[in-house]
Write an enzyme that holds these catalytic residues in place. Structure first.
Site, short mmCIF file in Angstrom:
data_model
loop_
_atom_site.label_atom_id
_atom_site.label_comp_id
_atom_site.label_asym_id
_atom_site.label_seq_id
_atom_site.Cartn_x
_atom_site.Cartn_y
_atom_site.Cartn_z
N ARG A 10 -0.97 30.75 52.08
CA ARG A 10 -1.01 30.30 53.47
C ARG A 10 0.02 29.19 53.66
NH1 ARG A 10 -2.54 32.07 58.44
NH2 ARG A 10 -3.90 30.65 59.57
N THR A 31 -0.07 40.90 62.58
CA THR A 31 -0.19 40.56 61.19
C THR A 31 -0.08 41.92 60.52
OG1 THR A 31 -1.51 38.62 61.63
CG2 THR A 31 -1.92 39.66 59.52
N THR A 53 1.38 37.36 57.38
CA THR A 53 1.63 37.24 58.80
C THR A 53 2.68 36.18 59.10
OG1 THR A 53 0.50 36.90 60.94
CG2 THR A 53 -0.15 35.45 59.15
N ASP A 79 -2.53 27.80 64.46
CA ASP A 79 -3.89 28.08 63.98
C ASP A 79 -4.67 26.80 63.68
OD1 ASP A 79 -3.59 30.77 64.29
OD2 ASP A 79 -3.70 31.29 62.17
N SER A 138 -7.64 30.53 58.69
CA SER A 138 -7.17 31.90 58.95
C SER A 138 -8.34 32.87 59.04
CB SER A 138 -6.25 32.34 57.81
OG SER A 138 -5.91 33.70 57.95
N SER A 139 -8.09 33.99 59.72
CA SER A 139 -9.08 35.08 59.77
C SER A 139 -8.69 36.24 58.86
CB SER A 139 -9.19 35.61 61.19
OG SER A 139 -9.56 34.60 62.07
N GLY A 178 -4.87 41.44 63.44
CA GLY A 178 -5.69 41.33 64.65
C GLY A 178 -6.28 39.96 64.91
N GLY A 179 -5.69 38.90 64.32
CA GLY A 179 -6.22 37.56 64.59
C GLY A 179 -7.70 37.50 64.23
#
Ligand code: DON
Length: 570
Positions: A106, A380, A398, A422, A451-452, A472-473
Site C-alpha cells: 500500500r 482497481t 490500484t 483514501d 483500503s477495501s 470497485g472501491g
C-alpha cells in the site's frame, strides 16, 4: 456489441490454448455459464495481453508468484487505468505446502503529511484531497512485487519485467475498451502535458487499430528490470518523481521514496462452514469485513433460504450493514492504531452478538447521527493465478481512481496514484454528506491509508478451493463476499458465481444497491416490506476468480462479463 466481440476473442484464446495444450475439450463457449478449464495452470486478469504474459511465464516453468508479478507489470502497460507501477496494492499467497503469507505494498503518506493537509484554512478542499500532487502517496507496487518475488519467485526477476518492457517499447494494438477508456480520460489529463503526450496521439485520442507505444515507460521498466526496486525508488526514476513534485506543490521527496518498504504480513484468516478463508489483514479492511460477514451468515441456512430470495438478501444486507459500520469506526493502519479490535471483529462470539441484533422480518436502521461516504469509482484491478503445484496468488492493486491522479511523471512514462484520497479528510468532522473524520484513518507521515481491496483465497482440508478478488472501491468487500457465498452456499460453478447479480450495502447511506435486473419485482416488494431501501445500479465490480476442481484435478476460471476479463491457461 463491441464488448461482446472482445469477450469472444478473449474466450476463444483461452479455450484454444487450454484445448491445444492438454487435449481438454473446450468447455467454455462465448457467453457460456461454464467456466474456462485448464489442467495445469491459469491466470485471470482484466487484460488478455497481460494474462498471456503470465501464462507464458507459467509455461516457462515459473510459479504462481512469478506469473502474478509478470502479469502485474504487463498490466501497468496494457491496462493503464488501474495496472500500475505508480500505485500500490496487496498480494495474498497460499503455497500448496506451508503457511500462507500476505504482502502489503500500500502507498504511504509522505513525511510532510499531516491530518489537516487536505484543508485550506478551515475549509476542506476536495481537489487537494483527490486531484492534486498532494493526493499522491509514495508508490508501493515495485517494492511489493519485488518482495513477493524475492521470497517466493523462481524465475529471474529480469524475465518477469522484460515482457512489460517489450510491450511498452514495441507497443501493442489498441482495441475498443482501451480506445474508449483513453478517449474518456483525455479531457481530465489536460492539466498535465506529460499525460496528454503519453496517452494520446498529439492530443488526439488513440483509435482502434492504432499501435500504442510508451517509450518513456519502457525506459523506466528497463531500470526496474536491471536494478530492481532501486531502479524506481532511487536514481533517475526517483529524480523525476521528486522533480515533478517539487515543481507542482507536492510534498513527496527523494527521502520518502528511499524510505518506502513493502511489508510481509500474516494473512487475516477465518473459517466458514468448514472452509478456510485467507485474506488481507489491515491496512486492508477487506479481510476483517469479509470474515466478520461470513461469521454472521454462518448462523443461517442460506442454502435453504436460497440465492436471490428476499430472506437471504435481507440477511446478507444486515451482515453488510454491521461489518461496514465496524470498518468505518475501527479500522486504519495497524502500525498507527495499536488498539484496533480486529480479533474481536472476526470472532465467532462477536458474530453471535451481531446476529442477536438482526430481526428476520425487519431491516435495521443505520445510525442517523453518523455519516456516509464519498463516491468512488471502479478502477482497481485483480489478478488470480494458480500454478501446476496448486500454489495460488490473489493480487489486487490500484492507482485509486481510474488513471490515478492523472499525473504522468515526465520522462518516466507512468501515472502516479491519488491514494491519499483514501485518508479521512477533516479531523473530527464526520457528516452525513460524506466527510469522515474518525481518528484511525487520518493522514500522518509514513502512514498507510485504509483500503477495501480484498484479495482472498479459500481452502478446505488443506486443499485449495478458490482464488477471488475484484476492483470497485468499497464495493470490493461485498463483491468478494458474494462470490464466496455463491460457491459455498449455493453450489454455483465459478462462472455462475461471478455472473450472479451483486449487492452492496455500506452502512451509510442506508440503502442497498443491486445490479440491474438482479432482483425480481416480487423480491424487491418483500424487501421493501421489511424496510429496505433498494437502489438499482448498473454493474458492481469485475471479479477475477479461479476454482480448483479437486475431483477432476482441473482449474476452472471465470471471466467477468461486466468489464474486460481474460482467463488464460493450459
Ligand atoms: O484501496 C481502496 O480501497 C481503493 N483505493 C480502491 C479504489 C478502487 O477500487 C477504485 N475506486 N476508486
Amino acid at each position: 456489441m463491441a464488448f461482446q466481440a472482445e469477450r469472444g476473442i478473449i474466450c476463444a484464446v483461452s479455450v484454444v490454448v487450454a484445448a491445444a495444450w492438454v487435449g481438454l475439450a473446450p468447455t467454455a463457449l462465448v457467453g457460456s455459464t461454464q467456466p474456462i478449464r485448464a489442467r495445469h495452470a491459469m491466470v485471470v486478469s482484466q487484460d488478455d495481453l497481460a494474462s498471456r504474459v503470465g501464462d507464458q511465464v507459467l509455461r516457462d516453468g515459473g510459479n504462481a508468484v512469478d506469473a502474478a508479478v509478470a502479469t502485474a507489470f504487463a498490466l501497468a502497460v496494457t491496462y493503464p487505468t488501474a495496472g500500475n507501477i505508480g500505485g500500490g496494492g496487496f498480494l495474498v499467497y497460499r503455497p500448496a505446502a506451508g503457511d500462507p503469507v500476505a504482502y502489503d505494498f500500500r502507498e504511504t503518506a509522505p513525511a510532510g503529511a499531516s491530518p489537516t493537509m487536505f484543508m485550506r484554512g478551515r475549509e476542506y478542499d476536495a481537489r487537494v484531497h483527490h486531484n492534486s500532487h498532494l493526493a499522491v502517496g509514495v508508490p508501493g507496487t515495485v517494492a511489493g512485487l519485488h518482495l513477493a518475488w524475492t521470497e517466493h519467485g523462481s524465475l529471474p526477476w529480469q524475465r518477469l519485467v522484460e515482457p512489460a518492457e517489450t510491450l511498452a517499447r514495441s507497443g501493442f494494438v489498441v482495441r475498443d475498451p482501451l480506445a474508449r477508456s483513453l478517449a474518456a480520460v483525455l479531457p481530465r489529463m489536460q492539466d498535465y502535458p506529460a499525460s496528454v503526450a503519453q496517452f494520446s496521439k498529439n492530443g488526439q485520442p488513440y483509435q482502434v487499430g492504432d499501435t500504442f507505444r510508451q517509450p518513456d515507460l519502457a525506459l523506466t521498466l528497463s531500470r526496474i528490470r536491471l536494478d530492481g526496486p532501486a531502479g524506481f525508488y532511487e536514481g533517475q526514476t526517483a529524480d523525476r518523481i521528486a522533480a515533478e513534485m517539487a515543481a507542482n506543490g507536492g510534498i513527496m521527496t527523494h527521502a520518502d521514496l528511499a524510505a518506502y518498504r513493502a511489508l510481509r504480513r500474516t494473512p487475516m484468516t477465518g473459517t466458514y462452514r468448514g472452509y478456510d478463508i485467507i485474506s488481507m489483514p489491515p491496512i486492508s479492511s477487506g479481510g476483517v469485513a469479509v470474515i466478520e460477514m461470513l461469521n454472521v451468515l454462518e448462523g443461517y441456512d442460506l442454502g435453504a433460504s436460497g440465492s436471490g430470495s428476499a430472506a437471504t438478501t435481507h440477511l446478507i444486507i444486515e451482515a453488510m450493514r454491521r461489518a461496514y459500520a465496524d470498518r468505518a469506526k475501527s479500522l486504519g493502519d495497524p502500525d498507527f492504531n495499536a488498539r484496533m479490535p480486529v480479533a474481536q471483529l472476526i470472532s465467532k462470539d462477536y458474530a453471535a452478538e451481531l446476529r442477536a441484533t438482526i430481526n428476520l422480518d425487519r431491516a435495521s436502521v443505520s445510525s442517523p447521527d453518523s455519516f456516509s461516504w464519498p463516491a468512488e469509482g471502479d478502477e482497481t484491478t485483480h489478478v488470480a493465478v494458480v500454478d501446476g503445484a496448486r500454489n495460488a496468488v490473489s493480487l489486487t492493486y490500484t492507482l485509486e481512481q481510474g488513471y490515478g491522479s492523472k499525473i504522468t511523471v515526465p520522462g518516466a512514462g507512468f501515472l502516479l496514484n491519488n491514494e491519499m484520497g483514501d485518508f479521512n479528510p477533516v479531523p473530527g468532522l464526520t457528516t452525513r454528506s460524506g466527510r469522515i473524520g474518525t481518528d484511525p484513518n487520518l493522514a500522518e507521515p509514513g502512514k498507510r491509508m485504509l483500503s477495501s481491496m480484498t484479495p482472498t483465497i479459500v481452502s478446505r482440508d488443506g486443499r485449495l478451493v478458490m482464488v477471488t478478488g475484484s476492483p470497485g472501491g468499497r464495493t470490493i468487500i461485498n463483491t468478494v463476499l458474494m462470490t464466496i457465498l455463491n460457491v459455498i452456499d449455493f453450489g454455483m460453478n465459478v462462472q455462475e458465481a461471478v455472473d450472479a447479480p451483486r449487492l452492496h450495502h455500506q452502512w451509510l447511506p442506508d440503502e442497498t444497491r443491486y445490479e440491474r435486473w438482479g432482483l425480481s419485482p416480487d423480491t424487491l416488494a418483500l424487501l421493501a416490506q421489511r424496510g429496505h431501501r433498494m437502489v438499482e445500479i448498473g454493474v458492481q465490480g469485475a471479479v477475477s476468480a479461479i476454482v480448483y476442481n479437486a475431483e477432476e484435478d482441473v482449474l476452472e476460471a471465470a471471466e467477468d462479463r461486466r468489464r474486460t476479463s481474460a482467463a488464460v491457461g493450459f
